[in-house]
Design a protein around this motif. Structure first.
Motif, PDB file in Angstrom:
ATOM      1  N   SER A 155      24.304   4.344  -0.446  1.00 30.83           N
ATOM      2  CA  SER A 155      24.095   4.632  -1.553  1.00 30.83           C
ATOM      3  C   SER A 155      23.944   2.963  -2.092  1.00 30.83           C
ATOM      4  CB  SER A 155      25.299   5.009  -2.433  1.00 30.83           C
ATOM      5  OG  SER A 155      26.283   4.694  -2.295  1.00 30.83           O
ATOM      6  N   ALA A 156      24.410   2.149  -1.721  1.00 31.88           N
ATOM      7  CA  ALA A 156      24.779   0.504  -1.968  1.00 31.88           C
ATOM      8  C   ALA A 156      23.450   0.120  -2.166  1.00 31.88           C
ATOM      9  CB  ALA A 156      25.960  -0.431  -1.368  1.00 31.88           C
ATOM     10  N   ARG A 157      23.034   0.362  -0.429  1.00 30.49           N
ATOM     11  CA  ARG A 157      21.654  -0.979  -0.722  1.00 30.49           C
ATOM     12  C   ARG A 157      19.919   0.402  -1.144  1.00 30.49           C
ATOM     13  NH1 ARG A 157      23.483   0.654   5.478  1.00 30.49           N
ATOM     14  NH2 ARG A 157      24.601  -1.615   6.280  1.00 30.49           N
ATOM     15  N   LYS A 158      20.563   1.258  -1.212  1.00 29.63           N
ATOM     16  CA  LYS A 158      19.498   2.191  -2.023  1.00 29.63           C
ATOM     17  C   LYS A 158      19.439   1.280  -3.619  1.00 29.63           C
ATOM     18  CE  LYS A 158      20.601   6.184  -1.071  1.00 29.63           C
ATOM     19  NZ  LYS A 158      20.489   7.716  -0.799  1.00 29.63           N
ATOM     20  N   THR A 159      20.812   0.698  -3.997  1.00 27.89           N
ATOM     21  CA  THR A 159      20.952   0.705  -5.672  1.00 27.89           C
ATOM     22  C   THR A 159      20.163  -0.724  -5.277  1.00 27.89           C
ATOM     23  OG1 THR A 159      22.838   2.419  -6.180  1.00 27.89           O
ATOM     24  CG2 THR A 159      22.942   0.054  -7.486  1.00 27.89           C
ATOM     25  N   LEU A 160      20.716  -1.642  -4.658  1.00 30.12           N
ATOM     26  CA  LEU A 160      19.861  -3.213  -4.190  1.00 30.12           C
ATOM     27  C   LEU A 160      18.688  -2.703  -4.403  1.00 30.12           C
ATOM     28  CD1 LEU A 160      22.405  -4.807  -1.921  1.00 30.12           C
ATOM     29  CD2 LEU A 160      22.954  -5.121  -4.218  1.00 30.12           C
ATOM     30  N   LEU A 161      17.495  -2.188  -3.619  1.00 36.70           N
ATOM     31  CA  LEU A 161      16.466  -2.437  -3.428  1.00 36.70           C
ATOM     32  C   LEU A 161      16.023  -1.928  -4.976  1.00 36.70           C
ATOM     33  CD1 LEU A 161      15.682  -1.163  -0.547  1.00 36.70           C
ATOM     34  CD2 LEU A 161      15.612  -3.252  -1.057  1.00 36.70           C
ATOM     35  N   GLU A 166       0.689  -1.788   0.129  1.00 34.24           N
ATOM     36  CA  GLU A 166      -0.241   0.190   0.028  1.00 34.24           C
ATOM     37  C   GLU A 166       0.993   1.084   0.647  1.00 34.24           C
ATOM     38  OE1 GLU A 166      -3.206   1.732   3.112  1.00 34.24           O
ATOM     39  OE2 GLU A 166      -2.632   0.247   3.492  1.00 34.24           O
ATOM     40  N   HIS A 167       1.690   1.387   0.339  1.00 33.20           N
ATOM     41  CA  HIS A 167       2.745   2.380   0.618  1.00 33.20           C
ATOM     42  C   HIS A 167       4.386   1.033   0.111  1.00 33.20           C
ATOM     43  CE1 HIS A 167      -0.295   4.184   2.872  1.00 33.20           C
ATOM     44  NE2 HIS A 167       0.215   3.504   3.825  1.00 33.20           N
ATOM     45  N   PRO A 168       5.131   2.682   0.181  1.00 36.07           N
ATOM     46  CA  PRO A 168       6.636   2.024  -0.045  1.00 36.07           C
ATOM     47  C   PRO A 168       7.210   1.480   0.997  1.00 36.07           C
ATOM     48  CG  PRO A 168       6.410   4.343  -0.721  1.00 36.07           C
ATOM     49  CD  PRO A 168       5.246   3.892  -0.311  1.00 36.07           C
ATOM     50  N   LEU A 169       8.080   0.686   0.934  1.00 35.85           N
ATOM     51  CA  LEU A 169       9.043   0.350   1.850  1.00 35.85           C
ATOM     52  C   LEU A 169       9.716   1.588   2.353  1.00 35.85           C
ATOM     53  CD1 LEU A 169      10.110  -2.033   3.244  1.00 35.85           C
ATOM     54  CD2 LEU A 169      11.830  -2.632   2.033  1.00 35.85           C
ATOM     55  N   ILE A 170      10.333   1.599   3.765  1.00 36.45           N
ATOM     56  CA  ILE A 170      11.128   2.357   4.028  1.00 36.45           C
ATOM     57  C   ILE A 170      12.707   1.888   4.421  1.00 36.45           C
ATOM     58  CG2 ILE A 170      11.291   4.501   6.104  1.00 36.45           C
ATOM     59  CD1 ILE A 170       8.426   4.948   6.436  1.00 36.45           C
ATOM     60  N   LEU A 171      13.250   2.522   3.615  1.00 34.99           N
ATOM     61  CA  LEU A 171      14.592   1.908   4.237  1.00 34.99           C
ATOM     62  C   LEU A 171      15.305   2.864   5.328  1.00 34.99           C
ATOM     63  CD1 LEU A 171      17.229   0.175   3.772  1.00 34.99           C
ATOM     64  CD2 LEU A 171      18.002   1.943   1.905  1.00 34.99           C
ATOM     65  N   ALA A 172      15.715   2.541   6.197  1.00 40.14           N
ATOM     66  CA  ALA A 172      16.512   3.354   7.897  1.00 40.14           C
ATOM     67  C   ALA A 172      17.525   3.908   7.201  1.00 40.14           C
ATOM     68  CB  ALA A 172      15.935   2.939   8.722  1.00 40.14           C
ATOM     69  N   GLU A 221      11.611   4.719   0.177  1.00 43.32           N
ATOM     70  CA  GLU A 221      12.369   6.399   0.327  1.00 43.32           C
ATOM     71  C   GLU A 221      13.362   5.576   1.258  1.00 43.32           C
ATOM     72  OE1 GLU A 221       9.576   9.172   2.404  1.00 43.32           O
ATOM     73  OE2 GLU A 221       7.989   7.276   2.227  1.00 43.32           O
ATOM     74  N   ALA A 222      14.110   6.318   1.420  1.00 42.56           N
ATOM     75  CA  ALA A 222      14.810   6.248   2.462  1.00 42.56           C
ATOM     76  C   ALA A 222      14.844   7.407   3.645  1.00 42.56           C
ATOM     77  CB  ALA A 222      16.429   6.801   2.250  1.00 42.56           C
ATOM     78  N   ILE A 223      15.103   6.785   4.503  1.00 41.08           N
ATOM     79  CA  ILE A 223      14.694   7.379   6.505  1.00 41.08           C
ATOM     80  C   ILE A 223      16.143   6.946   6.710  1.00 41.08           C
ATOM     81  CG2 ILE A 223      13.260   8.794   7.634  1.00 41.08           C
ATOM     82  CD1 ILE A 223      11.104   7.911   5.988  1.00 41.08           C
TER      83      ILE A 223
END
Length: 202
Positions: free
Chosen positions: A17-23, A7-13, A31-33
């Protein structure tokens, strides 16, 4: 068609940059928070000494911290601990600290313990820890200086002063472990959990 069914995007805590690229490459809407916590203080106060337990605890704390501020959202926290025998390493504070870490790791095999945790409303729903074994080449001072000159400030953003997805790969003679674990986000167990929650369509 998007494979993300949540229903909503996953939040990456995390702002890694490597973790964001993998997702992103896996087609996960997120979204990264980053979690604004004092990791080293929390680690000291925990009394934990096992690198895997430390990584798991910090991943859970990050996910819980952010999830309490975003009710009803699924938040994934991640942490990585580097261990050379009983010695634990943190991100180097500067070039001299990075050089010291590389000198200590050179010619030896160390372990990367990568943990993930998913939380919602402060409660941990899922956690997993994976381990990779990293054997670094023998490096003299000249080789370390050449690497630090080439890599620049990026060496202070990763534990062990290297990023294997970049110039850090030149430091190694053998790597044993899951690629995602090495990059700090064990992706396969995370995807399995998300499939079980009907959040991804594949």
């Amino acid at each position: 068609m998007s494979i993300w069914q949540g229903e909503h995007p996953l939040i990456l805590a995390s702002q890694s940059s490597a973790r964001k690229t993998l997702l992103r490459n896996a087609g996960i809407a997120f979204e990264a928070i980053p979690a604004d916590i004092d990791e080293r203080s929390i680690q000291r106060d925990s009394g934990l000494t096992s690198p895997g337990e430390i990584a798991a605890m910090l991943a859970e704390r990050k996910a819980a911290f952010v999830s309490l501020r975003h009710p009803g959202r699924y938040v994934v926290g991640a942490d990585q601990t580097l261990a050379l025998g009983s010695e634990l390493f943190s991100k180097p504070a500067g070039r001299s600290a990075a050089a010291a870490q590389l000198a200590a790791l050179a010619g030896k095999t160390h372990e990367l313990h990568s943990a993930i945790a998913v939380a919602c409303d402060g409660a941990t729903l899922f956690s997993s820890v994976s381990v990779a074994h990293m054997t670094m080449r023998k490096l003299d001072d000249a080789a370390i200086d050449a690497y630090l000159d080439a890599a620049g400030d990026a060496v202070t953003t990763s534990v062990g002063a290297y990023q294997v997805e970049g110039l850090g790969v030149h430091l190694f003679e053998l790597i044993e472990g899951d690629h995602f674990t090495i990059l700090g986000l064990p992706l396969l167990p995370l995807l399995k959990f998300l499939r079980g929650e009907k959040m991804i369509a594949i």
